[in-house]
Write a protein that holds these residues in place. Structure first.
Motif, PDB file in Angstrom:
ATOM      1  N   LEU A  72       8.148 -12.814  -3.897  1.00 46.35           N
ATOM      2  CA  LEU A  72       7.300 -13.402  -4.934  1.00 46.35           C
ATOM      3  C   LEU A  72       6.704 -12.296  -5.812  1.00 46.35           C
ATOM      4  CD1 LEU A  72       5.866 -15.943  -6.083  1.00 46.35           C
ATOM      5  CD2 LEU A  72       4.161 -15.722  -4.281  1.00 46.35           C
ATOM      6  N   ASN A  73       6.570 -11.124  -5.202  1.00 44.75           N
ATOM      7  CA  ASN A  73       5.979  -9.977  -5.905  1.00 44.75           C
ATOM      8  C   ASN A  73       4.597 -10.274  -6.454  1.00 44.75           C
ATOM      9  OD1 ASN A  73       7.967  -8.058  -5.384  1.00 44.75           O
ATOM     10  ND2 ASN A  73       9.284  -8.955  -6.971  1.00 44.75           N
ATOM     11  N   ARG A  74       3.826 -10.887  -5.587  1.00 46.08           N
ATOM     12  CA  ARG A  74       2.429 -11.109  -5.894  1.00 46.08           C
ATOM     13  C   ARG A  74       1.683 -10.238  -4.897  1.00 46.08           C
ATOM     14  NH1 ARG A  74       0.402 -17.309  -6.395  1.00 46.08           N
ATOM     15  NH2 ARG A  74      -0.016 -16.949  -4.176  1.00 46.08           N
ATOM     16  N   LEU A  75       0.953 -10.790  -3.929  1.00 44.57           N
ATOM     17  CA  LEU A  75       0.246  -9.936  -2.979  1.00 44.57           C
ATOM     18  C   LEU A  75       1.121  -9.625  -1.766  1.00 44.57           C
ATOM     19  CD1 LEU A  75      -3.264 -11.697  -2.857  1.00 44.57           C
ATOM     20  CD2 LEU A  75      -2.592  -9.756  -4.260  1.00 44.57           C
ATOM     21  N   GLY A  76       0.891  -8.472  -1.152  1.00 43.98           N
ATOM     22  CA  GLY A  76       1.511  -8.219   0.140  1.00 43.98           C
ATOM     23  C   GLY A  76       2.091  -6.835   0.315  1.00 43.98           C
ATOM     24  N   PHE A  77       2.194  -6.420   1.586  1.00 44.59           N
ATOM     25  CA  PHE A  77       2.850  -5.160   1.945  1.00 44.59           C
ATOM     26  C   PHE A  77       4.358  -5.337   1.868  1.00 44.59           C
ATOM     27  CE2 PHE A  77      -1.206  -4.924   4.206  1.00 44.59           C
ATOM     28  CZ  PHE A  77      -1.625  -3.645   3.881  1.00 44.59           C
ATOM     29  N   SER A  78       5.055  -4.202   1.795  1.00 43.84           N
ATOM     30  CA  SER A  78       6.513  -4.283   1.817  1.00 43.84           C
ATOM     31  C   SER A  78       7.009  -3.867   3.203  1.00 43.84           C
ATOM     32  CB  SER A  78       7.098  -3.386   0.719  1.00 43.84           C
ATOM     33  OG  SER A  78       7.580  -2.197   1.287  1.00 43.84           O
ATOM     34  N   ILE A  79       8.261  -4.175   3.461  1.00 41.50           N
ATOM     35  CA  ILE A  79       8.840  -3.837   4.763  1.00 41.50           C
ATOM     36  C   ILE A  79       8.766  -2.321   5.021  1.00 41.50           C
ATOM     37  CG2 ILE A  79      11.226  -3.706   3.844  1.00 41.50           C
ATOM     38  CD1 ILE A  79      12.083  -5.008   6.574  1.00 41.50           C
ATOM     39  N   ASP A  80       8.785  -1.539   3.957  1.00 39.95           N
ATOM     40  CA  ASP A  80       8.726  -0.078   4.111  1.00 39.95           C
ATOM     41  C   ASP A  80       7.340   0.424   4.509  1.00 39.95           C
ATOM     42  OD1 ASP A  80      11.355  -0.036   3.248  1.00 39.95           O
ATOM     43  OD2 ASP A  80      10.745   0.078   1.126  1.00 39.95           O
ATOM     44  N   ASP A  81       6.356  -0.452   4.495  1.00 39.39           N
ATOM     45  CA  ASP A  81       4.985  -0.043   4.842  1.00 39.39           C
ATOM     46  C   ASP A  81       4.697  -0.116   6.343  1.00 39.39           C
ATOM     47  OD1 ASP A  81       4.279   0.402   2.173  1.00 39.39           O
ATOM     48  OD2 ASP A  81       3.654  -1.681   1.871  1.00 39.39           O
ATOM     49  N   ILE A  82       5.674  -0.615   7.122  1.00 34.70           N
ATOM     50  CA  ILE A  82       5.374  -0.911   8.528  1.00 34.70           C
ATOM     51  C   ILE A  82       4.956   0.340   9.325  1.00 34.70           C
ATOM     52  CG2 ILE A  82       6.394  -1.721  10.720  1.00 34.70           C
ATOM     53  CD1 ILE A  82       7.797  -3.905   9.091  1.00 34.70           C
ATOM     54  N   ASP A  83       5.650   1.467   9.123  1.00 30.51           N
ATOM     55  CA  ASP A  83       5.283   2.675   9.882  1.00 30.51           C
ATOM     56  C   ASP A  83       3.848   3.107   9.579  1.00 30.51           C
ATOM     57  OD1 ASP A  83       7.706   2.727  11.086  1.00 30.51           O
ATOM     58  OD2 ASP A  83       8.564   4.336   9.840  1.00 30.51           O
ATOM     59  N   LYS A  84       3.530   3.081   8.305  1.00 31.16           N
ATOM     60  CA  LYS A  84       2.185   3.500   7.901  1.00 31.16           C
ATOM     61  C   LYS A  84       1.130   2.506   8.409  1.00 31.16           C
ATOM     62  CE  LYS A  84      -0.360   4.924   3.769  1.00 31.16           C
ATOM     63  NZ  LYS A  84      -0.366   4.857   2.304  1.00 31.16           N
ATOM     64  N   LEU A  85       1.481   1.218   8.387  1.00 33.63           N
ATOM     65  CA  LEU A  85       0.565   0.202   8.936  1.00 33.63           C
ATOM     66  C   LEU A  85       0.297   0.482  10.403  1.00 33.63           C
ATOM     67  CD1 LEU A  85       1.904  -3.122   7.349  1.00 33.63           C
ATOM     68  CD2 LEU A  85      -0.438  -2.254   7.204  1.00 33.63           C
ATOM     69  N   TYR A  86       1.366   0.842  11.108  1.00 32.61           N
ATOM     70  CA  TYR A  86       1.218   1.119  12.541  1.00 32.61           C
ATOM     71  C   TYR A  86       0.295   2.321  12.753  1.00 32.61           C
ATOM     72  CZ  TYR A  86       2.281   2.307  17.338  1.00 32.61           C
ATOM     73  OH  TYR A  86       2.161   2.612  18.673  1.00 32.61           O
ATOM     74  N   ASP A  87       0.496   3.357  11.950  1.00 30.52           N
ATOM     75  CA  ASP A  87      -0.342   4.550  12.093  1.00 30.52           C
ATOM     76  C   ASP A  87      -1.812   4.229  11.848  1.00 30.52           C
ATOM     77  OD1 ASP A  87       1.887   5.982  12.645  1.00 30.52           O
ATOM     78  OD2 ASP A  87       2.145   6.789  10.606  1.00 30.52           O
ATOM     79  N   ILE A  88      -2.071   3.409  10.855  1.00 30.88           N
ATOM     80  CA  ILE A  88      -3.469   3.077  10.544  1.00 30.88           C
ATOM     81  C   ILE A  88      -4.048   2.114  11.579  1.00 30.88           C
ATOM     82  CG2 ILE A  88      -4.991   1.938   8.847  1.00 30.88           C
ATOM     83  CD1 ILE A  88      -3.146   2.934   6.642  1.00 30.88           C
ATOM     84  N   LEU A  89      -3.220   1.154  12.017  1.00 31.73           N
ATOM     85  CA  LEU A  89      -3.746   0.036  12.805  1.00 31.73           C
ATOM     86  C   LEU A  89      -3.644   0.193  14.313  1.00 31.73           C
ATOM     87  CD1 LEU A  89      -2.567  -3.117  10.879  1.00 31.73           C
ATOM     88  CD2 LEU A  89      -4.915  -2.499  11.463  1.00 31.73           C
TER      89      LEU A  89
END
Ligand SMILES: *Cc1c(COP(=O)(O)O)cnc(C)c1O
Length: 362
Positions: A128-145
């Motif tokens: 939809l390209n409105r709000l949201g993370f992309s699949i490529d953000d998963i590693d960084k999400l893991y590091d933060i979360l």
């Protein structure tokens, strides 16, 4: 109680029938999230939410934090998802026990500064390209979360679930959501609950219901497809009255900018509803008609801010008579929208809050 002569009636009976129809499309283990943003799609948020809460739903969603606070202040106890929070909202989100939809690193970082344990929903963009993370953000999400977040659900949003011609696009969104979910679960080493489908998603792609579905427009009686019209019942009707009738002589004009000039003698009725109430100026000059005494009276001239004029030359009617603008039979919000190339959503949510709402159980 005094009112401007224009009234909205909200049918709880229809609301309940719509809820049951939506529920029939999923399992009875699938949670139901009712979307009551934008003043309950123009109807009325509080009484509707209280009614839904009593009728076995699981969750509410609103767009903005203020809408969630209104629900909490009126005594709603169910979880409430805030779809579009901003970084300054998190104190209130926590105070009012709302659940934010976390859609970007900027929002995530602001949120976990406030709380590492408060539940939230993690939103992925799947096309939809409105709000949201992309699949490529998963590693960084893991590091933060990792170990310091309370992800209650993963979600995404379909962009064309009502459109048969976009089946491919929708299926791509769904498979990307599945891929994202699998990668998230793999990376985090736990399984996540998920929600994806909006109303048209529920009606057309119910297989992908996951743990919860989000229904908005369907609750209010619209399914974005004539096929579903017989199962869903518009909850909102809009009626007004004739304030005054004028006999107009050939050559005289009616309304601002002399929008209408009479070619023959005619009768024009003045109705107390205008573009400030959500009746678009684009509906003027005969673009649409409203029902008086079972006949269609077309708009005359330009729609004004607080009133509009109807041609009643061939209708035997009098001042004080009823005018039906939107109902569940003659002219739905979808029908009205089609006249000016818009959708039921916009017609409904444009209806001004100054119009009196009456909630009925029929
Ligand atoms: C508004 C909204 C919905 C509800 O969509 P309907 O088509 O009205 O059912 C669901 N999910 C999100 C993310 C929304 O913004």
């Amino acid at each position: 109680m005094s009112y401007q002569g224009t009234q909205i009636t909200i049918s709880l009976k229809n609301l309940k029938a719509n809820l049951y129809y939506i529920k029939s499309k999923v399992d009875n283990t699938t949670k139901i999230m009712c979307v009551v943003k934008a003043f309950g799609y123009g109807s009325e948020p509080i009484k509707i939410s209280k009614f839904l809460e009593k009728n076995g739903i699981d969750y509410f969603a609103v767009a903005y934090v203020n809408e969630g606070i209104v629900l909490r202040n009126s005594g709603i106890k169910l979880p409430i998802l805030v779809l579009h929070p901003q970084i300054d909202d998190f104190d209130e989100i926590i105070k009012y026990n709302l659940e934010p939809n976390i859609y970007s690193f900027r929002i995530l970082n602001a949120f976990i500064k406030k709380s590492k344990s408060h539940p939230f929903h993690l939103k992925f963009n799947t096309g939809l390209n409105r709000l949201g993370f992309s699949i490529d953000d998963i590693d960084k999400l893991y590091d933060i979360l990792n170990g310091q977040g309370n992800i209650k659900f993963l979600l995404s949003h379909l962009g064309a679930s009502e459109d048969k011609k976009e089946k491919n696009y929708t299926e791509n969104q769904i498979s990307l959501f599945e891929k994202i979910s699998a990668e998230m679960e793999n990376k985090f080493g736990i399984s996540f609950k998920k929600h994806l489908l909006n109303t048209s998603g529920i009606l057309n792609y119910s297989k992908f219901k996951y743990d919860m579905v989000r229904t908005g427009i369907g609750l209010y009686g619209y399914g974005n497809d004539k096929k579903f019209s017989k199962h869903l019942k518009p909850v909102l009707s809009l009626k007004s009255i004739i304030s005054q009738i004028h006999s107009i002589k050939k050559g005289e004009s009616v309304g601002y900018n002399r929008g209408f000039v009479a070619k023959t003698n005619c009768n024009v009725a003045i109705i107390p509803i205008g573009h400030a109430d959500g009746i678009s100026r684009r509906l003027g000059n005969g673009k649409v008609g409203f029902l008086i005494k079972n006949k269609i009276a077309k708009t005359v001239g330009n729609i004004c801010m607080d009133m509009l004029m109807l041609d009643v030359t061939n209708i035997s009617c009098k001042e004080g008579d009823e005018v039906t603008i939107i109902d569940d039979k003659v002219q739905t919000a979808e029908d009205l929208g089609e006249k000016i190339n818009t959708i039921s959503y916009e017609i409904l949510t444009s209806l001004s809050s100054r119009i009196k709402r009456t909630i009925v159980n029929i």
